[in-house]
Write an enzyme that holds these catalytic residues in place. Structure first.
Site, mmCIF file in Angstrom:
data_model
loop_
_atom_site.group_PDB
_atom_site.id
_atom_site.type_symbol
_atom_site.label_atom_id
_atom_site.label_comp_id
_atom_site.label_asym_id
_atom_site.label_seq_id
_atom_site.Cartn_x
_atom_site.Cartn_y
_atom_site.Cartn_z
ATOM 1 N N HIS A 1 -0.220 5.498 8.003
ATOM 2 C CA HIS A 1 -1.395 4.667 7.712
ATOM 3 C C HIS A 1 -1.542 3.643 8.823
ATOM 4 O O HIS A 1 -0.606 2.886 9.109
ATOM 5 C CB HIS A 1 -1.259 3.956 6.373
ATOM 6 C CG HIS A 1 -2.338 2.931 6.146
ATOM 7 N ND1 HIS A 1 -3.676 3.231 6.284
ATOM 8 C CD2 HIS A 1 -2.276 1.606 5.826
ATOM 9 C CE1 HIS A 1 -4.394 2.142 6.033
ATOM 10 N NE2 HIS A 1 -3.559 1.141 5.763
ATOM 11 N N HIS B 1 -11.202 -0.481 7.040
ATOM 12 C CA HIS B 1 -9.746 -0.575 6.846
ATOM 13 C C HIS B 1 -8.959 0.135 7.948
ATOM 14 O O HIS B 1 -8.209 -0.504 8.669
ATOM 15 C CB HIS B 1 -9.400 -0.002 5.471
ATOM 16 C CG HIS B 1 -8.008 -0.266 5.038
ATOM 17 N ND1 HIS B 1 -7.611 -0.219 3.717
ATOM 18 C CD2 HIS B 1 -6.877 -0.562 5.735
ATOM 19 C CE1 HIS B 1 -6.323 -0.490 3.625
ATOM 20 N NE2 HIS B 1 -5.849 -0.693 4.842
ATOM 21 N N GLU C 1 0.808 -1.223 0.000
ATOM 22 C CA GLU C 1 0.000 0.000 0.000
ATOM 23 C C GLU C 1 0.845 1.279 0.000
ATOM 24 O O GLU C 1 0.390 2.325 0.448
ATOM 25 C CB GLU C 1 -0.948 -0.005 1.196
ATOM 26 C CG GLU C 1 -2.031 -1.063 1.103
ATOM 27 C CD GLU C 1 -3.110 -0.848 2.130
ATOM 28 O OE1 GLU C 1 -4.239 -0.487 1.748
ATOM 29 O OE2 GLU C 1 -2.822 -1.024 3.327
ATOM 30 N N HIS D 1 -4.319 0.941 11.331
ATOM 31 C CA HIS D 1 -5.550 0.168 11.501
ATOM 32 C C HIS D 1 -5.995 0.196 12.971
ATOM 33 O O HIS D 1 -6.634 -0.753 13.430
ATOM 34 C CB HIS D 1 -5.328 -1.295 11.099
ATOM 35 C CG HIS D 1 -4.734 -1.495 9.754
ATOM 36 N ND1 HIS D 1 -3.915 -2.565 9.448
ATOM 37 C CD2 HIS D 1 -4.828 -0.762 8.608
ATOM 38 C CE1 HIS D 1 -3.534 -2.497 8.186
ATOM 39 N NE2 HIS D 1 -4.067 -1.409 7.650
#
Length: 237
Positions: free
Chosen positions: A99, A169, A80, A101
């Protein structure tokens, strides 16, 4: 081959960022953090595909704005990485991207309840965090940002905000440097947990107004080094 001092310092801070975000549970075996290259705004630095807590300076790779490896390097990159390249491409003001989660944030990405600043440490969430829904653009997928088109759509959803949620996500947080992006990622998770507790009290929840959020965010920008220096110290304890 010697590395310029400012590049070495940038890489060292990127390693610290990985360790800090893992320690706070914002990253676990997954997720990643990047920084724009200090010598070339059209490149960025990101670890090879590795659990963040294990990242060292030797694991850092260099990428172009197409999110492809910028030099001869056959190590496996994060799938990603397009999240990072397309946000840097769309936002010249952004110099670091996280990024994550992290668990408290996920419910807000999958419900009609918006993530909003409930205390001054999260003033950067003023006006609420937008939600990127990959299904709206690309139909049914495995939810991952696998290519430049996916990354571009995410960057468009982020717009000029500092955080965007990703349905099913996680989220992305950005900043003008590593300390700011790390701070925003950590306090996005904290604010989400506090907001859920406040909602659970079954009373009316009062959020920061946009004016309060902007003033709080401006205030926090002036003291960003305080938590960053503490986190750096604790990163390798």
């Amino acid at each position: 081959m010697s590395i310029a001092p400012d590049l070495k310092a940038c890489i060292d801070d990127l390693v610290v960022a990985n360790r800090v975000l893992a320690r706070f549970g914002v990253l676990d075996g997954f997720g990643h953090v990047s920084v724009r290259h200090p010598h070339d705004a059209q490149r960025f630095l990101l670890s090879r595909s590795l659990a963040p807590e294990l990242v060292t300076a030797d694991d850092i790779m260099e990428f172009g704005m197409d999110s492809e490896v910028a030099s001869q390097d056959d190590r496996k990159p994060y799938l990603e990485r397009y999240i990072h390249g397309e946000i840097y491409r769309a936002r010249p003001d952004v110099h670091a991207v996280v990024h994550s989660h992290s668990p408290s944030v996920i419910p807000f990405a999958g419900s009609s309840v918006r993530l909003q600043p409930i205390y001054h440490m999260a003033g950067f969430l003023g006006g609420g965090a937008p939600v990127f829904d990959i299904r709206c653009c690309f139909g049914h997928t495995d939810m991952l940002v696998r290519n430049r088109d996916h990354g571009k759509a995410l960057a468009q959803a982020l717009g000029d905000r500092q955080v965007s949620l990703m349905r099913g996500h996680g989220f992305v947080a950005v900043g003008g440097g590593i300390p700011v992006a790390v701070y925003r990622a950590i306090y996005t998770e904290m604010n989400a947990a506090l907001q859920q507790k406040a909602i659970g009290l079954n009373g009316e929840v009062t959020y920061l107004s946009q004016e309060e959020a902007a003033l709080a965010d401006e205030m926090m920008a002036g003291v960003m080094n305080r938590p960053w220096e503490l986190w750096k110290k604790k990163a390798f304890e």
